[in-house]
Design a protein around this motif. Sequence first.
Motif, mmCIF file in Angstrom:
data_model
loop_
_atom_site.group_PDB
_atom_site.id
_atom_site.type_symbol
_atom_site.label_atom_id
_atom_site.label_comp_id
_atom_site.label_asym_id
_atom_site.label_seq_id
_atom_site.Cartn_x
_atom_site.Cartn_y
_atom_site.Cartn_z
ATOM 1 N N PHE A 15 0.901 -1.130 0.115
ATOM 2 C CA PHE A 15 0.152 -0.129 0.025
ATOM 3 C C PHE A 15 0.818 1.274 0.027
ATOM 4 C CE2 PHE A 15 -2.635 -3.197 2.520
ATOM 5 C CZ PHE A 15 -3.621 -3.415 1.694
ATOM 6 N N ALA A 20 2.419 -4.477 3.316
ATOM 7 C CA ALA A 20 1.404 -5.277 4.370
ATOM 8 C C ALA A 20 1.613 -6.698 4.379
ATOM 9 C CB ALA A 20 0.025 -4.834 3.976
ATOM 10 N N ASN A 40 -0.988 -6.805 16.252
ATOM 11 C CA ASN A 40 -1.547 -5.838 15.433
ATOM 12 C C ASN A 40 -0.876 -5.745 14.297
ATOM 13 O OD1 ASN A 40 -3.965 -4.576 15.307
ATOM 14 N ND2 ASN A 40 -3.772 -3.133 17.076
HETATM 15 P P1 ADP Z 1 -4.026 -7.112 11.143
HETATM 16 O O1 ADP Z 1 -5.257 -7.317 10.643
HETATM 17 O O2 ADP Z 1 -2.876 -8.317 11.416
HETATM 18 O O3 ADP Z 1 -3.903 -6.292 12.339
HETATM 19 P P2 ADP Z 1 -3.553 -5.590 8.627
HETATM 20 O O4 ADP Z 1 -3.929 -6.650 7.765
HETATM 21 O O5 ADP Z 1 -4.940 -4.778 8.735
HETATM 22 O O6 ADP Z 1 -2.987 -6.238 10.024
HETATM 23 O O7 ADP Z 1 -2.755 -4.476 8.322
HETATM 24 C C1 ADP Z 1 -1.366 -4.754 8.121
HETATM 25 C C2 ADP Z 1 -0.471 -3.358 8.089
HETATM 26 O O8 ADP Z 1 -0.979 -2.803 6.642
HETATM 27 C C3 ADP Z 1 -0.752 -2.191 9.220
HETATM 28 O O9 ADP Z 1 0.186 -1.626 9.113
HETATM 29 C C4 ADP Z 1 -2.026 -1.410 8.340
HETATM 30 O O10 ADP Z 1 -1.709 -0.317 8.864
HETATM 31 C C5 ADP Z 1 -1.425 -1.444 6.651
HETATM 32 N N1 ADP Z 1 -2.726 -1.664 5.873
HETATM 33 C C6 ADP Z 1 -3.809 -2.236 5.992
HETATM 34 N N2 ADP Z 1 -4.760 -1.874 4.936
HETATM 35 C C7 ADP Z 1 -4.110 -0.964 4.404
HETATM 36 C C8 ADP Z 1 -4.475 0.005 3.238
HETATM 37 N N3 ADP Z 1 -5.437 -0.263 2.662
HETATM 38 N N4 ADP Z 1 -4.016 1.268 3.087
HETATM 39 C C9 ADP Z 1 -2.776 1.489 3.795
HETATM 40 N N5 ADP Z 1 -1.964 0.625 4.635
HETATM 41 C C10 ADP Z 1 -2.996 -0.363 4.890
#
Ligand code: ADP
Length: 252
Positions: A15, A20, A40
């Motif tokens: 992203f 990610a 997290n």
């Molecule tokens: P988890 O579910 O294990 O908490 P995520 O998959 O939600 O982790 O997120 C992994 C990383 O990617 C995090 O640092 C999050 O901030 C980032 N992230 C997730 N989705 C997006 C997005 N659409 N745009 C930018 N960063 C993202």
Amino acid sequence: MNGKILEIQNLTVSFDGFNALNNLTFSMNTGELRVIIGPNGAGKTTFLDVITGKVKPTKGRVLFKGRNLRKFSEHQIARFGVGRKFQTPRVYLNLTPRENLELSCNRQKNVFATLLKPTPSGERQTVKSLLETIGLTAKADILSGLLSHGEKQWLEIGMLVAQSPDLLLVDEPVAGLTDEETMLTGELLISLAESHSIIVIEHDMEFVRQIARTVTVLHEGSVLCEGNIEQVQSDPRVIQVYLGSTSEEAAH
Ligand code: ADP
Ligand code: MG
């Protein structure tokens, strides 16, 4: 078919330049119940997003039943047999559990067509056995809005199963449930695992111990380690990752 329902090879999802998921490789056999944990921000939700086609790989491949999912839409991937349960239940609160399940058996029809037409007997049987599986037989004909949070979660799991997915993706199924509801959810997933391949993302370690066979730990977008619950919990890298975050973060 090689017995693998899901194979993920060198998967990176970026992203705006932030990975990610970072060169992640993962595979799971048909019929497996796999639990995924990780602090997290580890990439757990993105991992599910990429399997359902909501997010596309920046690099690498996702193979479902041997088929590369890259060029398919979320809708097509759902039809191949990937079903996802979101954290918040998405049930019709003004319909009964029985009606919600009937609708899910008839995804292609609209709400009114399903409710107005008599239900064929095969489908009635399916709905009856689904109600038993999810423990809602006694509440089959009350409004779903009157169900507890846990009962709504089970109903939504039943609605997902009604669409006969081959792979069930379940994101944090016990968040906000009582201890008893949590235990019953574990039993439900274990019984569904007899006939489905299932990926469960969860933070509640007691619940993970109840249901887990193989656990995969994600960290910073990659697989940190994999094994049974004892192996994973005693792995120094896992301990480091969880101790390295605040206790608040470790719980999510
Ligand atoms: P988890 O579910 O294990 O908490 P995520 O998959 O939600 O982790 O997120 C992994 C990383 O990617 C995090 O640092 C999050 O901030 C980032 N992230 C997730 N989705 C997006 C997005 N659409 N745009 C930018 N960063 C993202
Ligand atoms: Mg998440």
